[in-house]
Write an enzyme that holds these catalytic residues in place. Structure first.
Site, mmCIF file in Angstrom:
data_model
loop_
_atom_site.group_PDB
_atom_site.id
_atom_site.type_symbol
_atom_site.label_atom_id
_atom_site.label_comp_id
_atom_site.label_asym_id
_atom_site.label_seq_id
_atom_site.Cartn_x
_atom_site.Cartn_y
_atom_site.Cartn_z
ATOM 1 N N HIS A 1 -9.434 1.135 5.320
ATOM 2 C CA HIS A 1 -8.084 1.161 5.391
ATOM 3 C C HIS A 1 -7.552 2.040 7.023
ATOM 4 C CE1 HIS A 1 -3.820 2.598 6.029
ATOM 5 N NE2 HIS A 1 -3.657 1.513 6.088
ATOM 6 N N SER B 1 3.851 -2.551 10.351
ATOM 7 C CA SER B 1 4.992 -2.310 11.019
ATOM 8 C C SER B 1 5.615 -3.464 10.098
ATOM 9 C CB SER B 1 5.050 -1.687 11.632
ATOM 10 O OG SER B 1 4.890 -0.567 12.331
ATOM 11 N N GLY C 1 3.018 1.915 10.347
ATOM 12 C CA GLY C 1 3.530 3.068 10.601
ATOM 13 C C GLY C 1 4.279 3.389 11.657
ATOM 14 N N GLU D 1 -5.313 -4.940 10.932
ATOM 15 C CA GLU D 1 -4.476 -3.825 10.976
ATOM 16 C C GLU D 1 -4.413 -3.516 12.728
ATOM 17 O OE1 GLU D 1 -2.166 -2.680 6.655
ATOM 18 O OE2 GLU D 1 -3.343 -1.677 6.782
ATOM 19 N N GLY E 1 4.802 0.893 4.055
ATOM 20 C CA GLY E 1 6.339 1.767 4.710
ATOM 21 C C GLY E 1 7.574 1.285 3.457
ATOM 22 N N GLU F 1 -6.545 4.824 7.782
ATOM 23 C CA GLU F 1 -6.094 6.292 7.978
ATOM 24 C C GLU F 1 -7.488 6.883 7.335
ATOM 25 O OE1 GLU F 1 -2.595 5.435 6.167
ATOM 26 O OE2 GLU F 1 -1.523 4.984 7.483
ATOM 27 N N ASN G 1 1.246 -1.500 -0.028
ATOM 28 C CA ASN G 1 -0.382 0.248 -0.503
ATOM 29 C C ASN G 1 0.729 1.157 0.037
ATOM 30 O OD1 ASN G 1 -1.314 2.181 0.483
ATOM 31 N ND2 ASN G 1 -2.537 1.569 2.267
ATOM 32 N N TRP G 2 0.788 1.777 -1.141
ATOM 33 C CA TRP G 2 2.420 2.637 -1.419
ATOM 34 C C TRP G 2 1.566 4.056 -0.394
ATOM 35 C CZ3 TRP G 2 4.330 2.611 -6.795
ATOM 36 C CH2 TRP G 2 4.702 1.551 -6.974
ATOM 37 N N LYS G 3 -0.186 4.357 -0.352
ATOM 38 C CA LYS G 3 -0.784 5.047 0.227
ATOM 39 C C LYS G 3 -0.498 6.916 -0.596
ATOM 40 C CE LYS G 3 0.055 3.439 4.481
ATOM 41 N NZ LYS G 3 0.102 3.265 6.313
HETATM 42 P P1 PGA Z 1 3.166 0.326 7.606
HETATM 43 O O1 PGA Z 1 1.746 0.353 7.303
HETATM 44 O O2 PGA Z 1 3.334 -1.467 6.899
HETATM 45 O O3 PGA Z 1 4.004 0.948 7.373
HETATM 46 O O4 PGA Z 1 2.609 0.359 8.376
HETATM 47 C C1 PGA Z 1 0.769 -0.753 6.729
HETATM 48 C C2 PGA Z 1 -0.755 -0.230 6.524
HETATM 49 O O5 PGA Z 1 -1.368 0.631 6.226
HETATM 50 O O6 PGA Z 1 -0.988 -0.745 5.525
#
Ligand code: PGA
Length: 246
Positions: free
Chosen positions: A91, A209, A169, A163, A231, A93, A5-7
């Site tokens: 997600h 993470s 993150g 998640e 990330g 976020e 997931n590149w966000k």
């Molecule tokens: P992260 O993000 O690997 O940077 O913790 C995971 C995600 O939000 O899908």
């Protein structure tokens, strides 16, 4: 499945450069499905770059209407036409910053399925909820209001991603045991709502993470069917190391 997931990272130029370096590193990886979710504007560049490879492209979000006066939104059909096969839904976020609810997750999931996309539906508790001992309550609520609101046939075509928000993150990964317990609980939710067969068949990814140095321990857990990587999916070498972990 290993999904990246590149966000809100990577321009079209970044995307082309990423795949030129990444595809040769994973060309022998046949043990898992590989998916990358770039930002909307980089989807065409990504689809073009992965043509003929073992990598599929995903959206990061969609709106459930087919079209209309919905400024700033993108439909499932538009993602499918652009060459996406998957879409991430709900997600944390999106829930935290853009007001998504379990109800909108259910609507988006149905819209994705109707246009032939495979939804990756995210659930997960916040740190305070875990510390208050409410993890199962939160997961069960998110499950029932979101994927649990689908028909059994619809449910059979989705993936889940567990998640925990406190692990996203933050560098603070869930231990394999914590992740496994949450996956097992989600499978019980699926079994209560639908059937043992659907619960056994659903693929549940872990996200939060995930890095090259912890992927092995996580994937050793029977309950984990893959990973959703933020990330560490931005760097060709670290994402390839995660894909090639088995
Ligand atoms: P992260 O993000 O690997 O940077 O913790 C995971 C995600 O939000 O899908």
């Amino acid at each position: 499945m290993i999904a990246g997931n590149w966000k809100m990272y990577k321009t079209q130029a970044d995307t082309r450069a990423f795949f030129a370096a990444f595809l040769p590193l994973v060309s022998d990886a046949l043990h898992c499905d590989i998916v990358v979710a770039p930002p909307f504007t980089s989807i065409p560049a990504a689809v073009e770059a992965v043509k003929g490879s073992n990598v599929a492209i995903s959206g990061q979000n969609l709106f459930w209407q087919k079209e209309g006066a919905f400024t700033g939104e993108v439909s499932a059909g538009m993602l499918a036409e652009a060459g996406c096969q998957f879409v991430i839904i709900g997600h944390s976020e999106r829930r935290q910053y853009f007001g998504e609810t379990d109800g909108s997750v259910a609507q988006k999931t149905r819209a994705a399925l109707a246009d032939g996309l495979v939804p990756i539906v995210c659930v997960g508790e916040m740190l305070a909820e875990r510390e208050e001992g409410r993890t199962q309550e939160v997961l069960s609520q998110q499950f029932i209001g979101g994927p649990g609101a689908l028909t059994p046939e619809e449910f059979s075509r989705i993936l889940l991603a567990y998640e925990p928000v406190w692990a996203i993150g933050t560098g603070r990964t869930a231990t394999p045991e914590i992740a496994s317990a949450a996956h097992g609980f989600l499978r019980r939710c699926a079994s209560d709502q639908f059937s043992d067969e659907l619960a056994a068949g659903i693929r549940i990814l872990y996200g939060g993470s995930v890095k090259p140095d912890n992927i092995q321990g996580l994937m050793a857990q029977q309950e984990l069917d893959g990973a959703l990587v933020g990330g560490a999916s931005l760097d060709t070498k670290s994402f390839a190391a995660i894909v090639n972990c088995n």
